[in-house]
Design an enzyme around this catalytic site. Structure first.
Site, PDB file in Angstrom:
ATOM      1  N   HIS A 186       0.850  -1.193   0.000  1.00  0.00           N
ATOM      2  CA  HIS A 186       0.000   0.000   0.000  1.00  0.00           C
ATOM      3  C   HIS A 186       0.889   1.247   0.000  1.00  0.00           C
ATOM      4  O   HIS A 186       1.924   1.284   0.665  1.00  0.00           O
ATOM      5  CB  HIS A 186      -0.963   0.011   1.189  1.00  0.00           C
ATOM      6  CG  HIS A 186      -0.321   0.192   2.533  1.00  0.00           C
ATOM      7  ND1 HIS A 186      -0.099   1.426   3.100  1.00  0.00           N
ATOM      8  CD2 HIS A 186       0.140  -0.713   3.433  1.00  0.00           C
ATOM      9  CE1 HIS A 186       0.452   1.290   4.281  1.00  0.00           C
ATOM     10  NE2 HIS A 186       0.622  -0.005   4.509  1.00  0.00           N
ATOM     11  N   ASP A 198       6.315   2.009   6.123  1.00  0.00           N
ATOM     12  CA  ASP A 198       4.919   1.586   6.094  1.00  0.00           C
ATOM     13  C   ASP A 198       4.132   2.467   5.127  1.00  0.00           C
ATOM     14  O   ASP A 198       3.498   3.425   5.531  1.00  0.00           O
ATOM     15  CB  ASP A 198       4.319   1.682   7.498  1.00  0.00           C
ATOM     16  CG  ASP A 198       2.927   1.106   7.576  1.00  0.00           C
ATOM     17  OD1 ASP A 198       2.594   0.242   6.754  1.00  0.00           O
ATOM     18  OD2 ASP A 198       2.167   1.527   8.463  1.00  0.00           O
ATOM     19  N   GLU A 232      -4.887   1.441   2.722  1.00  0.00           N
ATOM     20  CA  GLU A 232      -4.710   0.412   3.744  1.00  0.00           C
ATOM     21  C   GLU A 232      -4.781   1.015   5.133  1.00  0.00           C
ATOM     22  O   GLU A 232      -5.344   0.411   6.049  1.00  0.00           O
ATOM     23  CB  GLU A 232      -3.369  -0.300   3.553  1.00  0.00           C
ATOM     24  CG  GLU A 232      -3.191  -1.551   4.418  1.00  0.00           C
ATOM     25  CD  GLU A 232      -2.592  -1.273   5.792  1.00  0.00           C
ATOM     26  OE1 GLU A 232      -2.606  -2.170   6.645  1.00  0.00           O
ATOM     27  OE2 GLU A 232      -2.098  -0.139   6.023  1.00  0.00           O
TER      28      GLU A 232
END
Length: 882
Positions: A186, A198, A232
């Protein structure tokens, strides 16, 4: 005279009986020692298993533990030994830097929906152009799905998404393919974070993997769908849109999900399946740098970690198996402004790229992918050995091995019992074994109780989380208390209860106790069907094998103690690796687990558990040591010193050190709240800066820097209002109950919330159906509370059945991409006898970025100290009654 003779005869008989009893006891202990390879001192002087000096015992055990810990640390720091060179980490790093250069990428923002999407499409087009003459074809589809679903994350809520973005890339042979692997990452991020780990680094890795596979000279057997999903962080919305709505989803047979719970380091396989053991076998065979643990899988899936990944969506809604990989190191800066590209080592990118490329290539060339259902049944036991290799075998084989280990333990202990010529001696052995087990369990219980009391005292003293930047201080404080108590209980038992028994006999008895207790743990976990039962299996098999070697006297030239510890080396080094994983994951999580969970209690319990596990076979040495007075004195001194230093406030929890930041997480929202009467008019309103601490320490460290944030502005939950009358971004009010509300001027959002009732209809079955429309920013939340006697019968979300009634309330999370229409939904309510229907609140959340905050919010944010990380939003809260 006759009576005197009778008395003398009676005394002689008693004396003879006493001598016979002593001889039996002596024979019993001699036989026990002989059975364990230790000759009676009457026949042969004690070998090196004899009593040790305190210094020798301490040096031996500390050296053993330090050596194994050093091996664990070296294995963790060694990211790659060699690389096949098929993956270009430098090119992937350029993608990472370009994706993160646009700043935070929240759903609905131009940075996420336009800038990042355009960059990814441009790079994919370059790869497609470059590989046109090869044996593969590339098809690109930009999907913008709309849908909703319910999920039991954070207690359970419903999620609704509208026109979020997915970039799906299909790589297949030019002859086409019928079966596909799915690779997922993502590219969106949380607000206030660049999201380098992330999950921008995973998307960068996937771009380069796509480049490598597209340019292979030989065609792949099956195809791969690379999904770059753009929602996400909004709780798994885009993956749901793909797997439930995209036409390509029907051809997906398995998936690999790339995630992060930390920044850099090694990516670990922490979830697989469900079932489908061939996926784990494929990873073990193909991964260049394998790193996996079934223990992590079972801990993560137990729900104790407040996090989730797209793995859940593909598993639950797509009904397909997969592999979940994530970076786990340095979770302190996960979802913070410190998650930047320069913190991710190039070797970490190379490692991840080598693994993903080789695993995907192996899977798409395999026969199993074409008919994965045929290989579905069963789970796999898999675990890492110091980063060198991964051991994997079917769970059914593991069950057989576990029961064989248990049977071997029973035979070993049973032989000791059968070796006694008389049943009384066998019974005495069993009683002694049971008493020793009680002493061991008692020592562990007392240690846990003591450490919890210490943790409670530290918490009451206001020094909670002192270990957040000084973890080894917690090890010294709680670890010394735990070790000291275990040692004290055994020392008292040795001196007061076992006064007439030799140390050698006692040491063997407590080895048997450790073996028995680990065997019980092995049987319990095996009966529960847990694959992590391999851990107690190792703690049974290796020490037992070592003990048999000592008994057979095969290696007489090695000292007893060294050989004994050698038998513990393999299971202990693996358990120490698992202990590192547990603390690497849970220590940062305790800094964002809310205000209601005392983190010192949790950490102290984990340290005590680690101490108990490591001490299990070390109890043996307590009884081989001449004395423990100096050891106890040393442990007591360490404990007292650490306790005094901690209570004096010497160790500050947080750090702004650029090389190793440990930020305090704070959530700040500039909010305006408006409560509407039944006729829609404004009943009352207020505005303020709503402040949440995401850890247990609250505002105690902030108040000296910002005196206005103190207990005088502590807010209380308004039970009569939906979700306490505050604009919760996610349903975490049960975890974050300490809030502060500082009055401030009214907010002026650029796109104010528009909410209206479209229609109200009485149905023939006695319910009321109400339709609503909301127009606002990309992030909104809806809170529903039926009035007393009323009930929510249906709604337009998910499958139409309301789910996850949290204390009489329902939470719906909403987000949209660009150019989304107004949000329309309906509710069906069973009317109460009093006529009331429902209280409905809707909040809107705006993330403007640091240059577009309100003046009041920006002024407050500038006053936070360097070690505080305040995430900031602007929000409104409107409550309506019907």
């Amino acid at each position: 005279m006759e009576r005197d003779s009778t008395v003398r005869r009676t005394r002689a008989q008693q004396k003879q009986q006493k001598q016979q009893k002593q001889q039996k006891q002596s024979l019993y202990y001699e036989e026990a020692a002989a059975l364990n390879g230790l000759r009676s001192r009457k026949h042969k002087p004690e070998v090196s298993a004899g009593l040790l000096g305190e210094s020798s015992a301490v040096l031996l055990l500390l050296g053993f533990v330090c050596l194994l810990w050093l091996l664990v640390l070296l294995s963790l720091q060694q990211l790659i030994i060699s690389s096949p060179g098929l993956f270009n980490a430098l090119r992937a790093r350029k993608h990472l830097e370009r994706i993160t250069s646009v700043g935070p990428r929240t759903v609905g923002s131009p940075e996420n929906e336009i800038s990042t999407v355009n960059y990814l499409l441009d790079q994919i087009e370059q790869i497609r152009t470059e590989s046109q003459t090869g044996p593969h074809s590339i098809t690109v589809d930009v999907q913008r799905p709309t849908g909703s679903f319910s999920i039991d994350f954070l207690g359970g809520f419903t999620s609704y998404y509208d026109r979020v973005t997915n970039i799906a890339v299909k790589l297949e042979p030019k002859t086409t393919a019928q079966h596909f692997m799915l690779a997922n990452c993502h590219f969106d991020s949380v607000a206030n974070s660049l999201g380098a780990s992330d999950d921008a680094v995973s998307c960068s890795v996937m771009l380069e993997v796509l480049h490598s596979l597209a340019n292979l000279p030989t065609p792949l057997k099956h195809g791969i769908i690379f999904l770059f999903n753009g929602a996400e962080e909004n709780i798994l919305q885009a993956s749901h849109g793909f797997i439930t709505q995209h036409p390509w989803a029907q051809q997906v047979r398995a998936f690999v999900n790339l995630e992060a719970a930390g920044v850099g380091g090694k990516e670990v396989v922490f979830q697989t399946g469900p079932e489908n053991p061939w996926l784990v076998q494929a990873y073990v065979r193909a991964a260049v740098h394998p790193f996996a643990s079934v223990v992590g899988q079972e801990v993560f899936q137990s729900g104790v970690i407040p996090s989730d990944t797209d793995f859940r969506i593909y598993r639950d809604f797509g009904k397909i198996p997969g592999i979940d990989l994530a970076f786990i190191e340095n979770g302190f800066i996960y979802h913070t402004k410190y998650d930047t590209p320069e913190r991710i080592h190039t070797d970490s990118i190379q490692r991840a790229g080598d693994n993903i490329l080789s695993v995907l290539k192996h899977l798409v060339m395999s026969d199993e992918l074409a008919d994965s259902s045929a290989y579905r049944h069963g789970n796999m036991v898999f675990f890492d050995l110091l980063g060198v290799t991964v051991v994997a075998y079917p769970a059914r084989v593991g069950t057989i091995i576990n029961y064989m280990a248990a049977v071997a333990t029973v035979i070993y202990l049973g032989k000791k019992c059968r070796y006694k010529q008389e049943s009384s001696l066998c019974g005495r052995y069993m009683r002694d074994l049971a008493c020793a087990a009680c002493v061991a369990v008692l020592s562990w219980f007392v240690a846990l109780l003591t450490v919890l009391i210490v943790a409670l005292l530290v918490t009451l003293a206001g020094r909670s989380m002192f270990w957040y930047s000084h973890f080894y201080v917690a090890v010294c404080l709680y670890g010394s208390a735990a070790v000291g108590k275990i040692l004290l209980i055994h020392t008292l038992a040795k001196n007061l209860y076992y006064g007439g028994v030799s140390g050698v006999d006692l040491s063997e008895r407590f080895f048997d106790v450790s073996l028995l207790l680990w065997c019980c743990a092995l049987l319990f976990l095996t009966q529960r069907g847990l694959c992590s039962a391999y851990v107690p299996m190792m703690m049974v098999v290796f020490p037992l094998a070592s003990k048999l070697l000592i008994t057979l006297d095969i290696l007489p030239h090695l000292s007893y103690s060294v050989l004994y510890l050698t038998g513990l080396a393999v299971p202990y080094v693996h358990i120490m690796f698992l202990i590192w994983v547990v603390f690497e994951i849970f220590t940062p999580i305790l800094g964002r687990s809310g205000t209601e969970i005392p983190p010192d209690i949790v950490l102290a319990s984990l340290i005590t558990l680690a101490t108990v596990i490591l001490s299990s076979y070390f109890m043996h040495f307590i009884y081989l040591t001449c004395s423990t007075r100096r050891i106890l004195a040393g442990l007591g001194s360490v404990f007292v010193l650490m306790f005094v230093l901690v209570c004096c406030g010497l160790f500050f929890p947080y750090s702004a050190d650029p090389s190793s930041p440990r930020p305090k997480r704070i959530f700040v929202q500039h909010s305006t709240r408006v409560l509407h009467a039944l006729d829609g008019t404004v009943e009352r309103s207020d505005s303020g800066l709503w402040i949440n601490s995401l850890d247990y320490s609250g505002m105690q460290h902030i108040t000296p820097h910002i005196p206005q944030i103190n207990d005088s502005i502590r807010s209380r939950c308004s039970e009569q209002l939906p979700y306490c009358g505050f604009p919760w971004f996610l349903p975490v009010k049960a975890l974050v109950k300490k809030n502060w509300y500082l009055p401030a001027p009214e907010v002026s959002p650029e796109a104010p919330l528009q909410f209206r009732l479209l229609s109200r209809q009485d149905t023939e079955w006695g319910t009321v159906k109400m339709s609503f429309e909301a127009k606002g920013p990309s992030h909104m939340s809806l809170y529903l509370r039926p009035h007393a006697g009323a009930s929510l019968m249906g709604w337009s979300f998910g499958d139409g059945t309301p789910r996850f009634d949290l204390s009489g309330e329902y939470f719906i999370f909403y987000s949209h991409g660009l150019d989304a229409p107004a949000w329309s939904f309906w509710l069906e309510i069973q009317v109460s006898l009093t006529g009331g229907l429902i209280s409905l609140a809707v909040s809107s959340h705006y993330f403007f970025g640091p240059d577009r905050h309100s003046e009041q919010l920006e002024s407050l944010l500038k006053r936070f100290p360097a070690w505080a990380f305040p995430s900031s939003w602007v929000s409104t809260y409107h409550m309506y009654r019907y």
